[in-house]
Design a protein around this motif. Structure first.
Motif, PDB file in Angstrom:
ATOM      1  N   VAL A  80       0.934  -1.409   0.172  1.00 14.84           N
ATOM      2  CA  VAL A  80       0.123  -0.010  -0.038  1.00 14.84           C
ATOM      3  C   VAL A  80       0.567   1.142  -0.161  1.00 14.84           C
ATOM      4  CG1 VAL A  80      -1.788   1.364   1.471  1.00 14.84           C
ATOM      5  CG2 VAL A  80      -1.877  -1.242   1.224  1.00 14.84           C
ATOM      6  N   SER A  81       1.968   1.378   0.656  1.00 15.69           N
ATOM      7  CA  SER A  81       2.703   2.344   0.794  1.00 15.69           C
ATOM      8  C   SER A  81       3.485   2.676  -0.353  1.00 15.69           C
ATOM      9  CB  SER A  81       3.788   2.055   2.082  1.00 15.69           C
ATOM     10  OG  SER A  81       4.582   3.291   2.006  1.00 15.69           O
ATOM     11  N   THR A  82       4.170   1.675  -0.946  1.00 11.39           N
ATOM     12  CA  THR A  82       4.959   1.906  -2.258  1.00 11.39           C
ATOM     13  C   THR A  82       3.800   2.279  -3.524  1.00 11.39           C
ATOM     14  OG1 THR A  82       6.388   0.061  -1.459  1.00 11.39           O
ATOM     15  CG2 THR A  82       6.274   0.616  -3.766  1.00 11.39           C
ATOM     16  N   TRP A  83       2.612   1.701  -3.459  1.00 13.00           N
ATOM     17  CA  TRP A  83       1.756   2.030  -4.530  1.00 13.00           C
ATOM     18  C   TRP A  83       1.364   3.610  -4.385  1.00 13.00           C
ATOM     19  CZ3 TRP A  83      -3.236   3.764  -3.014  1.00 13.00           C
ATOM     20  CH2 TRP A  83      -4.062   4.091  -4.221  1.00 13.00           C
ATOM     21  N   MET A  84       0.991   4.077  -3.134  1.00 15.97           N
ATOM     22  CA  MET A  84       0.640   5.222  -2.617  1.00 15.97           C
ATOM     23  C   MET A  84       1.673   6.352  -3.146  1.00 15.97           C
ATOM     24  SD  MET A  84      -1.468   6.799   0.398  1.00 15.97           S
ATOM     25  CE  MET A  84      -3.110   6.152  -0.168  1.00 15.97           C
ATOM     26  N   ALA A  85       3.043   6.038  -2.753  1.00 13.41           N
ATOM     27  CA  ALA A  85       3.948   6.738  -3.018  1.00 13.41           C
ATOM     28  C   ALA A  85       4.096   7.262  -4.494  1.00 13.41           C
ATOM     29  CB  ALA A  85       5.292   6.386  -2.495  1.00 13.41           C
ATOM     30  N   GLY A  86       3.844   5.815  -5.450  1.00 13.17           N
ATOM     31  CA  GLY A  86       3.922   6.261  -6.849  1.00 13.17           C
ATOM     32  C   GLY A  86       2.727   7.174  -7.219  1.00 13.17           C
ATOM     33  N   ALA A  87       1.501   6.586  -6.772  1.00 14.37           N
ATOM     34  CA  ALA A  87       0.224   7.459  -7.098  1.00 14.37           C
ATOM     35  C   ALA A  87       0.373   8.934  -6.859  1.00 14.37           C
ATOM     36  CB  ALA A  87      -0.973   6.592  -6.281  1.00 14.37           C
TER      37      ALA A  87
END
Length: 534
Positions: A197-204
């Motif tokens: 979740v954290s990695t996806w949100m950083a990119g998003a």
């Protein structure tokens, strides 16, 4: 250790009540039947409860336990003291037991939860709002609570552990050691989930350097050892669908080793650079290419790559940009090869390789996108270095001719080919190429001049082995992964017979290097991009 502690450690705790709430319904009905057959009361929610009832099982809704219905589109259903109290209560603590009795809380002995498919939702390219809706809240909260209370509660988060759970219950209940192991697996799962979740949100949200960076992986393979026999090792996968060694199908041969996986990855990443061109082959040894070439056929490409350095090719990794055919398989089979990786293989090739029990054949769903994003990481003392993967690309229009002599069209083709290969050679890297085939590679030297000399010497040795009187570097082009700090490295290339050079430029001595190239009659182009590889 006291007798009481010994009893608690060795005792088996029976399961009287289980809460099941899963997104992945695989094996659910069989698990429910097995639990029910042992007199376990089943609690459940939503779709899980329906699936269990459809299997003919009696299920009590969590809403009946909490006194509250599921609400807010299912966002709130298990976040209640009746659930978390049942999971967290210490059964040998009088105050906890009294609180349970005072508030009508029943103990939950087993929690079976797998989480909303967040990683899969991201992988299929869902939009932002859909990804957010697939962030599980109640599941991780219950898992963490149950795992914390592993002295009394068993937590199962993976379908693969259903069978071992039932084996335990068949013996009369779960032991502390089993519950501890399941708790560790559970915490690993929630940590990996939050990392995703954290990695996806950083990119998003476009955050390139988040304050905290978390990495997670699922165990794919326990390895016999690491780079050396005294090092333990394992292979973890991150769930991404990008073609490569992690998603490849192995057709034969013993399990890949740590070094096999590392080298196969290096080979596949290199050959993926040639997805759109003619048939191509890369032969890798110790994560460095020892020969790369294109050809009219795959067999020709392999032979030309092999002829760059036949000695180093022994025991190497072969990567192909086309499905493996029988003719190429016959050539590869002539020497000992550790691994062959290709986007497919025909039946004839598979049959030929079947006679080589020590050769591993891997096929992939396609080639990897060499320009795709991603990260590379390296552990250092006290921390970790993280960077974008080197997906830099230089097109013909990006090249700047710095010399009086312009490169010919044939030289430009070879310069770009050599530059692509140099990107995958350990720095300091020098690559000689001719007619889209490497003829000499110098890798990993402390001095760039040494790399130029080693590459030229290997080309001389190969020419002698092939019975040629002219060094393979005569009439070649050369690529350097970084600038020449002084003219000496460039002049070594000229002495070896190179006629054109490609390099990033950017040295304070560029003018002197350009002048030396002009005096030697070389054509030289700058890319403006460096490809260090450590």
């Amino acid at each position: 250790m006291t007798d009481t502690a010994t009893d608690r450690t060795s005792a088996r705790f029976p399961i009287r009540r289980a809460l099941l709430s899963v997104s992945d319904k695989t094996g659910l009905a069989d698990l429910g039947r097995a639990l029910a057959s042992q007199g376990v009361e089943l609690l459940s929610t939503g779709g899980t409860a329906k699936a269990l009832r459809d299997a003919g099982l009696t299920v009590r809704d969590v809403a009946d336990v909490t006194g509250f219905p599921e609400m807010m589109d299912g966002r709130v259903k298990t976040l209640h003291p009746a659930v978390h109290g049942g999971l967290l209560a210490l059964r040998d603590n009088a105050d906890h037991v009294a609180a349970m009795e005072a508030h009508g809380i029943v103990g939950i002995d087993l929690l079976v939860v797998n989480l909303y498919p967040f990683e899969e939702t991201v992988a299929r390219g869902a939009d932002y709002d859909t990804c957010v809706e697939n962030i599980d809240i109640g599941g991780p909260a219950m898992i963490r609570g149950a795992a914390k209370n592993h002295g009394f509660v068993t937590t199962v988060v993976d379908v693969e552990d259903y069978s071992v759970l039932l084996d335990e219950l068949a013996k009369g209940g779960t032991t502390l050691a089993f519950r501890q192991r399941m708790a560790q697996i559970a915490y690993g799962r929630t940590a990996a989930y939050d990392a995703a979740v954290s990695t996806w949100m950083a990119g998003a949200i476009g955050e390139p350097v988040p304050r905290r960076r978390v990495f997670a992986g699922a165990l794919s393979q326990s390895l016999r050892y690491g780079e050396n026999p005294h090092q333990s090792a394992a292979f973890y996968v991150d769930g991404s669908v990008r073609p490569g060694v992690a998603t490849a199908q192995q057709h034969q041969g013993k399990a890949l080793s740590y070094n096999n996986i590392n080298d196969t990855d290096a080979a596949f990443e290199l050959i993926s650079e040639f997805a759109d061109g003619p048939p191509a082959c890369a032969i890798i040894k110790h994560a460095n290419p020892c020969g790369v070439a294109t050809g009219a056929t795959l067999a020709e490409a392999y032979q030309r790559a092999f002829d760059c350095d036949r000695t180093s090719a022994f025991g190497g990794i072969v990567a192909l940009n086309r499905p493996l055919d029988a003719e190429t398989a016959e050539l590869i089979s002539a020497i000992f090869t550790e691994v062959v990786v290709a986007p497919g293989a025909d039946a004839g090739a598979v049959s030929i390789f079947a006679k080589k029990k020590n050769l591993r054949l891997l096929t992939t769903s396609g080639l990897a996108d060499p320009w795709a994003g991603g990260m590379t990481l390296k552990q250092v003392a006290g921390g970790m270095l993280v960077q974008d993967r080197d997906n830099g690309h230089v097109a013909r229009a990006d090249l700047r001719v710095m010399t009086k002599r312009q490169p010919t069209e044939a030289e430009l083709d070879d310069l770009l080919f050599a530059w692509t290969v140099a990107k995958h050679v350990k720095s300091n890297a020098i690559v000689y190429a001719n007619s889209r085939a490497t003829v000499g590679i110098g890798a990993g030297q402390m001095s760039r001049v040494d790399s130029t000399r080693i590459a030229a010497r290997k080309a001389e040795d190969m020419a002698e082995a092939l019975g040629l009187t002219t060094p393979l570097t005569r009439g070649s082009v050369a690529a350097s992964d970084a600038f020449f700090p002084f003219p000496d490295g460039l002049l070594t290339l000229a002495e070896a017979g190179a006629t054109a050079v490609i390099q990033p430029g950017g040295s304070v001595k560029d003018d002197a290097v350009i002048a030396a190239a002009d005096e030697a009659g070389l054509a030289m182009v700058f890319t403006g991009m460096r490809h260090f590889r450590h």
